[in-house]
Design an enzyme around this catalytic site. Structure first.
Site, mmCIF file in Angstrom:
data_model
loop_
_atom_site.group_PDB
_atom_site.id
_atom_site.type_symbol
_atom_site.label_atom_id
_atom_site.label_comp_id
_atom_site.label_asym_id
_atom_site.label_seq_id
_atom_site.Cartn_x
_atom_site.Cartn_y
_atom_site.Cartn_z
ATOM 1 N N HIS A 138 0.865 -1.187 0.000
ATOM 2 C CA HIS A 138 0.000 0.000 0.000
ATOM 3 C C HIS A 138 0.905 1.241 0.000
ATOM 4 C CE1 HIS A 138 -2.874 2.907 1.746
ATOM 5 N NE2 HIS A 138 -3.836 2.060 1.466
ATOM 6 N N ASP A 215 2.803 -4.602 8.163
ATOM 7 C CA ASP A 215 1.594 -3.794 8.044
ATOM 8 C C ASP A 215 0.415 -4.769 8.164
ATOM 9 O OD1 ASP A 215 -0.656 -2.533 7.107
ATOM 10 O OD2 ASP A 215 0.251 -1.810 5.247
ATOM 11 N N GLN A 218 -4.836 -5.472 7.023
ATOM 12 C CA GLN A 218 -5.808 -6.425 6.466
ATOM 13 C C GLN A 218 -5.709 -7.781 7.163
ATOM 14 O OE1 GLN A 218 -8.071 -5.351 4.584
ATOM 15 N NE2 GLN A 218 -7.188 -3.448 3.830
ATOM 16 N N LYS A 241 -10.529 -0.606 10.218
ATOM 17 C CA LYS A 241 -10.683 -1.816 9.388
ATOM 18 C C LYS A 241 -11.021 -3.027 10.256
ATOM 19 C CE LYS A 241 -7.344 0.039 6.127
ATOM 20 N NZ LYS A 241 -8.021 0.283 4.865
ATOM 21 N N CYS A 378 -4.684 2.417 -3.717
ATOM 22 C CA CYS A 378 -3.446 2.946 -3.109
ATOM 23 C C CYS A 378 -2.295 1.963 -3.300
ATOM 24 C CB CYS A 378 -3.636 3.270 -1.630
ATOM 25 S SG CYS A 378 -4.867 4.516 -1.320
HETATM 26 C C1 LIG Z 1 -2.574 -2.878 3.710
HETATM 27 C C2 LIG Z 1 -2.888 -1.466 4.121
HETATM 28 N N1 LIG Z 1 -1.928 -0.707 4.665
HETATM 29 C C3 LIG Z 1 -2.151 0.541 5.064
HETATM 30 C C4 LIG Z 1 -3.387 1.129 4.901
HETATM 31 C C5 LIG Z 1 -3.589 2.530 5.368
HETATM 32 O O1 LIG Z 1 -4.508 2.555 6.422
HETATM 33 P P1 LIG Z 1 -5.047 3.966 6.984
HETATM 34 O O2 LIG Z 1 -5.492 4.757 5.811
HETATM 35 O O3 LIG Z 1 -6.158 3.573 7.899
HETATM 36 O O4 LIG Z 1 -3.909 4.597 7.721
HETATM 37 C C6 LIG Z 1 -4.413 0.400 4.313
HETATM 38 C C7 LIG Z 1 -5.726 1.015 4.060
HETATM 39 O O5 LIG Z 1 -6.340 0.819 3.027
HETATM 40 C C8 LIG Z 1 -4.170 -0.939 3.928
HETATM 41 O O6 LIG Z 1 -5.129 -1.703 3.376
#
Ligand SMILES: Cc1ncc(COP(=O)(O)O)c(C=O)c1O
Length: 420
Positions: A138, A215, A218, A241, A378
């Site tokens: 991401h 990270d 998910q 999430k 993203c």
């Molecule tokens: C794998 C992953 N990392 C990071 C993020 C970023 O999360 P946030 O926008 O809540 O900080 C997301 C959000 O879509 C994500 O799916």
């Protein structure tokens, strides 16, 4: 849209089986007042809907128990401080963190990664050092590293993917060198749903003396995570999430790493002593929590943790795996559909339809009351690697059932008819 179905403020319980005679014991749609009858919400990977239990915890936090934390000398504030710190312990237990003080409350995963990149990266990276990422990250796990690489002179390497869309750890093993200081990977891909072999990633990173940051955005909503068992060094996720509120997330880091890291934001609450001659800082986690925290967000996050643990992460994972396999089977039978990611992806199915832009798929499905995500998610480098501008993505949560897959397939049939 149909009317919501509120429950009373203190009656936050789990629904029994799903609404409308679902055959799935794990279909908890009745717990979610913002999901009206007949709306297929398939965008949980972007953000999860909120169960009544979380809404109630937030409402109680503002309507009855509200006060600031860590500062007040009056009873209400001490009570709130106790509740806030109890939530930290609860979250630590949820991810298998050895100590509650290793849990730092941040705004979300994005802020957590920026914190590590700026604070740890700012002191530990220099010219000649390398950062290992992967092709499916991401933007939140790319851009903060690019920013710190630019500042420090470090360089970024990108591990490729296997043909079925997993991070290729064999290839990464060959690429890793003693110059790599940190490996930062998604535990579960937000586009492909592929699950990382996190333990192996930790062994590979540690084998060359690098740290491993995961990270977990998910992963935490759909599998049991134990940071100690994985052996990683940093882990982070966003509350929204995980059926919790927006504006709150978690960064976990090993005690000795956090203790050696400088603060990244200055302000109230993160200090030990302040004078114009100089300032000393509080130990972690306070050192990294400058300013008044998102007090009620933390309570909402705790309620979300309670909620998923009462259902059981294993049960949630199995439920979503069944939905993913039904969806993939159904989409394979539509011969104009291209599926991305592995068959055993966790709760997320990305696809494309020949001759139809994903945005058109999303718009037409919306007319049939099916909400999916369409775009680059993203993850523009991954899109380029897949050879597409965008994909359509259906992602699942505890409120989905076979009726949502049927609605999706009916909607896609309509897309096909419209586009001939
Ligand atoms: C794998 C992953 N990392 C990071 C993020 C970023 O999360 P946030 O926008 O809540 O900080 C997301 C959000 O879509 C994500 O799916």
């Amino acid at each position: 849209m149909g009317s919501p179905h509120p429950t009373s403020l203190r009656s936050a319980t789990l629904s029994p089986a799903g609404r409308g005679g679902s055959d799935r014991p794990l279909d908890h749609v009745a717990d979610f007042p913002a999901i009206p009858e007949g709306w297929a919400y398939l965008d949980t990977a972007a953000t999860a809907q909120k169960p009544q239990a979380v809404i109630d915890a937030i409402a109680l936090g503002y309507a009855e128990t509200y006060a600031t934390v860590h500062r007040g000398v009056y009873q209400r504030s001490s009570d709130m401080t106790l509740a806030f710190e109890a939530a930290r312990r609860r979250v630590a237990g949820f991810i298998g963190a050895p100590a509650p003080d290793e849990v730092i409350f941040v705004r979300g995963a994005t802020e957590g990664i920026n914190l590590v990149a700026q604070s740890w990266g700012g002191t530990n990276l220099g010219p000649g050092d390398r950062i290992m990422l992967s092709m499916l990250e991401h933007h939140s796990n790319i851009v903060p590293w690019q920013m710190i690489a630019e500042r420090t002179g470090a360089e970024i390497d990108v591990a490729p993917l296997t043909r079925d869309g997993r991070i290729d750890l064999d290839a990464m093993a060959v690429m890793l060198t003693g110059r790599h200081r940190i490996v930062a990977l998604a535990h579960v891909s937000n586009v492909l749903g592929s699950v990382l072999d996190a333990r192996r990633a930790a062994e590979l990173a540690h084998g060359v003396g690098a740290l491993l940051l995961l990270d977990g955005c998910q992963a935490v909503p759909r599998m049991k995570v134990d940071v100690a068992a994985i052996g990683c060094d940093f882990y982070l996720f966003s509350g929204h999430k995980l059926y919790g509120p927006t504006g709150i997330g978690v960064l976990w880091g090993r005690t000795e790493l956090l203790a050696a890291m400088p603060p990244w934001q200055g302000g109230g609450a993160m200090i030990d002593k302040v004078s114009f001659e100089g300032t000393t800082f509080a130990p972690p986690p306070g050192r990294f929590e400058a300013g008044t925290p998102h007090v009620v967000g933390v309570l909402g996050l705790e309620a979300a943790v309670d909620y998923v643990e009462r259902i059981g992460l294993e049960a949630i994972g199995a439920h979503e795996a069944a939905l993913v396999s039904e969806t993939r089977e159904a989409l394979k039978s539509l011969n104009s559909v291209r599926l991305f990611g592995p068959d055993d992806s966790a709760g997320i199915v990305s696809f494309a339809m020949e001759g139809v832009h994903p945005h058109d798929i999303g718009t037409i499905l919306d007319e049939s009351r099916v909400a999916i995500r369409a775009g680059h998610h993203c993850a523009q480098p991954l899109m380029a690697d897949l050879g597409v501008d965008a994909t359509a993505r259906a992602s699942f949560g505890v409120y989905n059932g076979p009726r949502d897959i049927e609605a999706l397939v009916r909607g896609l049939d309509r897309v096909r008819r419209i586009f001939g």
